[in-house]
Design a protein around this motif. Structure first.
Motif: not given
Length: 242
Positions: A220-237
């Protein structure tokens, strides 16, 4: 958008550092299945790397993430990359007063120095809108157990790296993010291991995550809809750090 089968990925290039087993192998398989051209590195797991390459059509490259020259040579040889994922990691645990200093230095070399240098090298040839994802850990945010200070230090440092590189590469539309898994069913932390109950006691959803779940977040983070997501931590825990 269907992340695993979208025409977007055809012709795209992806590289995974530390991709022969566990979360790394799931990431390799996800991008390969989607149609991307994938390369991955491995250090000691030759048989697993060969099997994964045969199964997915990805190219396996032997390179120890602690060896900066070998690591950067592998990244350079990959050519322009649309997606770069740094998954290599080492876990050293125990009383910090008794831990072997060389083992801790290797942890830092693999978990942090390699992540920084390889990400910068990948960005040198990355086209506009490229994606960089580092696999961190929920322990970058929280540490409810003893004996893991060095590991937690290395994963916390990835957060600063991602925030800084996001600023540096933002003008080129390159995003830089960290995915932070909690307990995930891999060889390093199996769902039937001896410490499972103590980990699950810390969680809102009391089960180990899967490598496929982590790979899906990376995609998802590599996909086009995620182009505005950066410098962020994405926790999946599973709420381990909630």
């Amino acid at each position: 958008m269907t992340l695993s089968n979208d025409a977007h990925w055809r012709g795209k290039t992806a590289m995974v550092i530390g991709g022969s087993r566990g979360i790394g192998a799931a990431i390799v398989a996800a991008f390969a299945e989607a149609g991307a051209q994938v390369r991955f590195t491995y250090a000691g797991s030759h048989d697993a790397a060969r099997a994964l390459a045969e199964k997915t059509g990805a190219a396996a490259v032997h390179a120890d993430a602690a060896d900066r020259t070998a690591l950067l040579d592998a990244v350079k040889a990959a050519g322009p990359l649309d997606v770069f994922v740094y998954n290599a990691g080492v876990l050293v645990s125990g009383d910090p007063l008794a831990l072997d200093a060389d083992a801790v230095d290797r942890l830092i070399d693999v978990n942090l120095r390699g992540a920084y240098h390889a990400s910068v090298e990948a960005a040198r040839r990355m086209p506009e809108g490229g994606r960089i994802v580092a696999i961190g850990s929920v322990h970058g945010d929280t540490m409810p157990f003893d004996g893991l200070a060095a590991y937690a230090m290395s994963k916390s440092a990835l957060q600063g790296m991602a925030r800084g590189l996001a600023r540096d590469f933002g003008p080129r539309g390159i995003t830089v993010n960290v995915v932070q898994p909690g307990p995930t069913d891999t060889d390093m932390n199996p769902a039937d291991g001896p410490l499972v109950q103590s980990m699950h006691d810390q969680m809102a959803i009391r089960r180990h995550g899967t490598a496929h779940e982590v790979a899906s977040l990376v995609m998802y983070l590599a996909s086009p809809p995620a182009r505005g997501i950066t410098g962020a931590m994405h926790t999946i825990d599973g709420g381990f750090g909630a």
